[in-house]
Design a protein around this motif. Structure first.
Motif, PDB file in Angstrom:
ATOM      1  N   HIS A 215       0.798  -1.075  -0.117  1.00 11.99           N
ATOM      2  CA  HIS A 215      -0.073   0.125   0.055  1.00 11.99           C
ATOM      3  C   HIS A 215       0.970   1.280  -0.122  1.00 11.99           C
ATOM      4  CE1 HIS A 215      -3.306   2.676   1.207  1.00 11.99           C
ATOM      5  NE2 HIS A 215      -2.560   3.052   1.957  1.00 11.99           N
ATOM      6  N   GLY A 216       1.871   1.312   0.817  1.00  9.82           N
ATOM      7  CA  GLY A 216       2.839   2.304   0.866  1.00  9.82           C
ATOM      8  C   GLY A 216       3.666   2.517  -0.549  1.00  9.82           C
ATOM      9  N   ALA A 217       3.990   1.556  -1.076  1.00  9.59           N
ATOM     10  CA  ALA A 217       4.681   1.625  -2.305  1.00  9.59           C
ATOM     11  C   ALA A 217       3.692   2.288  -3.327  1.00  9.59           C
ATOM     12  CB  ALA A 217       5.129   0.292  -2.768  1.00  9.59           C
ATOM     13  N   ARG A 218       2.508   1.893  -3.276  1.00 11.03           N
ATOM     14  CA  ARG A 218       1.505   2.533  -4.467  1.00 11.03           C
ATOM     15  C   ARG A 218       1.252   3.902  -4.090  1.00 11.03           C
ATOM     16  NH1 ARG A 218      -0.885  -2.676  -3.385  1.00 11.03           N
ATOM     17  NH2 ARG A 218      -2.397  -1.690  -1.743  1.00 11.03           N
ATOM     18  N   ALA A 219       1.195   4.299  -2.715  1.00 14.86           N
ATOM     19  CA  ALA A 219       1.041   5.647  -2.208  1.00 14.86           C
ATOM     20  C   ALA A 219       2.113   6.660  -2.907  1.00 14.86           C
ATOM     21  CB  ALA A 219       0.784   5.703  -0.902  1.00 14.86           C
ATOM     22  N   VAL A 220       3.216   6.337  -3.054  1.00 13.46           N
ATOM     23  CA  VAL A 220       4.382   7.044  -3.156  1.00 13.46           C
ATOM     24  C   VAL A 220       4.795   7.037  -4.642  1.00 13.46           C
ATOM     25  CG1 VAL A 220       5.357   6.863  -0.885  1.00 13.46           C
ATOM     26  CG2 VAL A 220       6.055   5.457  -2.874  1.00 13.46           C
ATOM     27  N   GLU A 230      -8.063   1.729  -3.377  1.00 11.96           N
ATOM     28  CA  GLU A 230      -7.724   1.264  -2.086  1.00 11.96           C
ATOM     29  C   GLU A 230      -8.935   1.344  -1.076  1.00 11.96           C
ATOM     30  OE1 GLU A 230      -4.784   0.456  -1.494  1.00 11.96           O
ATOM     31  OE2 GLU A 230      -3.910   0.891  -3.545  1.00 11.96           O
ATOM     32  N   LEU A 231      -8.975   0.766   0.155  1.00 10.63           N
ATOM     33  CA  LEU A 231      -9.747   0.677   1.065  1.00 10.63           C
ATOM     34  C   LEU A 231     -10.096   2.352   1.660  1.00 10.63           C
ATOM     35  CD1 LEU A 231      -8.738  -2.478   3.147  1.00 10.63           C
ATOM     36  CD2 LEU A 231     -10.699  -2.349   1.326  1.00 10.63           C
ATOM     37  N   GLY A 232     -11.390   2.652   1.695  1.00  9.27           N
ATOM     38  CA  GLY A 232     -11.652   3.905   2.028  1.00  9.27           C
ATOM     39  C   GLY A 232     -11.360   5.043   1.099  1.00  9.27           C
ATOM     40  N   GLY A 233     -10.843   4.432  -0.063  1.00  8.39           N
ATOM     41  CA  GLY A 233     -10.683   5.566  -1.139  1.00  8.39           C
ATOM     42  C   GLY A 233      -9.698   6.476  -0.956  1.00  8.39           C
ATOM     43  N   SER A 234      -8.463   6.204  -0.150  1.00  6.55           N
ATOM     44  CA  SER A 234      -7.389   7.129   0.143  1.00  6.55           C
ATOM     45  C   SER A 234      -6.270   6.435   0.603  1.00  6.55           C
ATOM     46  CB  SER A 234      -7.885   8.128   1.325  1.00  6.55           C
ATOM     47  OG  SER A 234      -8.057   7.421   2.485  1.00  6.55           O
ATOM     48  N   TRP A 235      -4.966   7.387   0.468  1.00  3.97           N
ATOM     49  CA  TRP A 235      -4.016   6.584   0.824  1.00  3.97           C
ATOM     50  C   TRP A 235      -3.645   6.742   2.275  1.00  3.97           C
ATOM     51  CZ3 TRP A 235      -2.535   4.120  -3.043  1.00  3.97           C
ATOM     52  CH2 TRP A 235      -2.575   4.411  -4.384  1.00  3.97           C
ATOM     53  N   ARG A 236      -3.662   5.967   3.112  1.00  4.79           N
ATOM     54  CA  ARG A 236      -3.613   6.082   4.714  1.00  4.79           C
ATOM     55  C   ARG A 236      -2.121   5.713   4.991  1.00  4.79           C
ATOM     56  NH1 ARG A 236      -7.358   1.220   6.246  1.00  4.79           N
ATOM     57  NH2 ARG A 236      -6.575   0.277   4.299  1.00  4.79           N
ATOM     58  N   VAL A 237      -1.422   6.926   4.898  1.00  2.19           N
ATOM     59  CA  VAL A 237       0.017   6.884   5.022  1.00  2.19           C
ATOM     60  C   VAL A 237       0.284   6.771   6.512  1.00  2.19           C
ATOM     61  CG1 VAL A 237       2.195   8.148   4.853  1.00  2.19           C
ATOM     62  CG2 VAL A 237       0.313   8.134   3.250  1.00  2.19           C
ATOM     63  N   LEU A 238      -0.355   7.322   7.532  1.00  2.00           N
ATOM     64  CA  LEU A 238       0.002   7.361   8.884  1.00  2.00           C
ATOM     65  C   LEU A 238      -0.537   6.059   9.530  1.00  2.00           C
ATOM     66  CD1 LEU A 238      -1.535  10.773  10.337  1.00  2.00           C
ATOM     67  CD2 LEU A 238       0.833  10.164   9.759  1.00  2.00           C
ATOM     68  N   GLU A 239      -1.675   5.405   8.960  1.00  2.00           N
ATOM     69  CA  GLU A 239      -1.888   3.929   9.604  1.00  2.00           C
ATOM     70  C   GLU A 239      -0.714   2.898   8.738  1.00  2.00           C
ATOM     71  OE1 GLU A 239      -3.875   6.103   8.078  1.00  2.00           O
ATOM     72  OE2 GLU A 239      -5.742   5.961   8.780  1.00  2.00           O
ATOM     73  N   MET A 240      -0.448   3.281   7.619  1.00  2.00           N
ATOM     74  CA  MET A 240       0.903   2.378   6.910  1.00  2.00           C
ATOM     75  C   MET A 240       2.053   2.396   8.006  1.00  2.00           C
ATOM     76  SD  MET A 240       4.044   2.655   5.121  1.00  2.00           S
ATOM     77  CE  MET A 240       3.858   4.239   4.299  1.00  2.00           C
ATOM     78  N   VAL A 241       2.389   3.588   8.324  1.00  2.00           N
ATOM     79  CA  VAL A 241       3.649   3.882   9.185  1.00  2.00           C
ATOM     80  C   VAL A 241       3.426   3.321  10.404  1.00  2.00           C
ATOM     81  CG1 VAL A 241       5.148   5.495  10.182  1.00  2.00           C
ATOM     82  CG2 VAL A 241       4.421   5.629   7.873  1.00  2.00           C
ATOM     83  N   GLY A 242       2.251   3.471  11.217  1.00  2.00           N
ATOM     84  CA  GLY A 242       1.881   2.796  12.565  1.00  2.00           C
ATOM     85  C   GLY A 242       2.200   1.487  12.478  1.00  2.00           C
ATOM     86  N   VAL A 243       1.412   0.703  11.506  1.00  2.00           N
ATOM     87  CA  VAL A 243       1.253  -0.584  11.703  1.00  2.00           C
ATOM     88  C   VAL A 243       2.744  -1.326  11.286  1.00  2.00           C
ATOM     89  CG1 VAL A 243       0.343  -2.878  10.343  1.00  2.00           C
ATOM     90  CG2 VAL A 243      -1.114  -0.877  10.844  1.00  2.00           C
ATOM     91  N   LEU A 244       3.445  -0.793  10.424  1.00  2.00           N
ATOM     92  CA  LEU A 244       4.856  -1.365  10.056  1.00  2.00           C
ATOM     93  C   LEU A 244       5.774  -1.180  11.383  1.00  2.00           C
ATOM     94  CD1 LEU A 244       5.497  -0.484   6.229  1.00  2.00           C
ATOM     95  CD2 LEU A 244       4.730  -2.743   7.289  1.00  2.00           C
ATOM     96  N   GLY A 245       5.762   0.105  11.951  1.00  2.00           N
ATOM     97  CA  GLY A 245       6.393   0.543  13.005  1.00  2.00           C
ATOM     98  C   GLY A 245       6.087  -0.433  14.054  1.00  2.00           C
TER      99      GLY A 245
END
Length: 283
Positions: A215-220, A230-245
């Motif tokens: 998801h993050g690769a697609r976002a950038v 995408e789910l929710g129709g948006s790039w959830r960058v903060l959620e991506m960083v949070g889960v991977l973190g």
């Protein structure tokens, strides 16, 4: 230079040497085979449009494939190599040297990072001839992609070490790491939009790093219009960083404890027992 710093330097040099050695091994044919498979998928997807978006399905798939390659390499590679090194005595020798385990882990990390970079290039460079996703992303997007992939690698690398520590053979390590990842690849929106899957499978996929790294690769790399898939129709960058973190932090807290316990149990008798078992498998 203190002993720990010296061990880190030696570990980095070892990782570089082992990576150079791997370039001449048969493993590279596996990378080529995977790249050919990925390119075949992109070829058939190149004219398929994503509903409600201006991008093709191939443009959506290429960043996901790159992410999957790195995540797979960060889990499966260390798991298998650690199990092999337990069997051939490498880990036992590292344990016997002051700060040897530090150097060993640094070496594994360096080799894995370089191997992931090579896998990234093998997939991304030829893929750009079919899907030029960098036309929109530019240099900033490419740098952001490297940051996302580095975070994805950090989220998976310690769990690869855990898988290699808790299994008794290389085949067991490969099974414990490879089979779940293959299942996750099927439900993580790598080859088609995750919105096409049932809701409960979407929830399962979002627990694990593979989905979020892709998801993050697609976002950038992709334009904002691609977010419709995408789910929710948006790039959830903060959620991506949070889960991977979270996966990275928990992994780096858990893995050292398991590795220390595994290293304490290592002995010449245990190694010989595993070696004899390996010889039996070959026969």
């Amino acid at each position: 230079m203190n002993a720990t710093t010296h061990a880190i330097r030696l570990g980095a040099e070892r990782g570089l040497r082992e990576f150079r050695h791997s370039l001449g091994s048969s493993d590279q044919w596996y990378n080529v085979f995977v790249a050919v498979g990925f390119l075949t998928v992109l070829w058939f997807q190149r004219d398929a449009a994503v509903d409600g978006s201006t991008v093709t399905l191939a443009a959506l798939t290429l960043p996901s494939m790159v992410a999957m390659s790195v995540v797979f390499g960060s889990l499966v590679g260390p798991a298998g190599q650690l199990a092999i090194n337990r069997e051939d005595g490498t880990l036992l020798r590292a344990k016997a040297v002051p700060h040897g385990m530090v150097g060993y882990l640094v070496g594994r990390t360096v080799e894995t990072a370089l191997g992931n970079l090579l896998s990234l290039l093998i997939v991304l460079v030829p893929g750009l001839f079919l899907v030029n996703v960098l036309a929109h992303a530019g240099v900033a997007g490419l740098l952001a992609l490297l940051a996302v992939l580095a975070l994805g690698m950090a989220a998976m690398l310690p769990w690869g070490a855990v898988a290699g520590s808790v299994t008794k053979s290389p085949s067991g390590a490969m099974g414990l790491s490879m089979l779940p990842m293959m299942g996750l690849a099927a439900i993580s929106g790598v080859f088609y939009p995750i919105t096409a899957l049932p809701g409960w499978l979407q929830g399962v996929a979002q627990v694990f790093p593979l989905y979020w790294t892709a998801h993050g690769a697609r976002a950038v790399l992709l334009p904002d219009s691609a977010a419709v898939a995408e789910l929710g129709g948006s790039w959830r960058v903060l959620e991506m960083v949070g889960v991977l973190g979270v996966w990275a932090v928990v992994g780096f807290l858990v893995a050292p404890t398991i590795l220390r316990r595994m290293a304490r149990r290592e002995s010449g008798a245990e190694m010989e027992q595993r070696r004899q078992a390996a010889l039996q498998r070959v026969r």
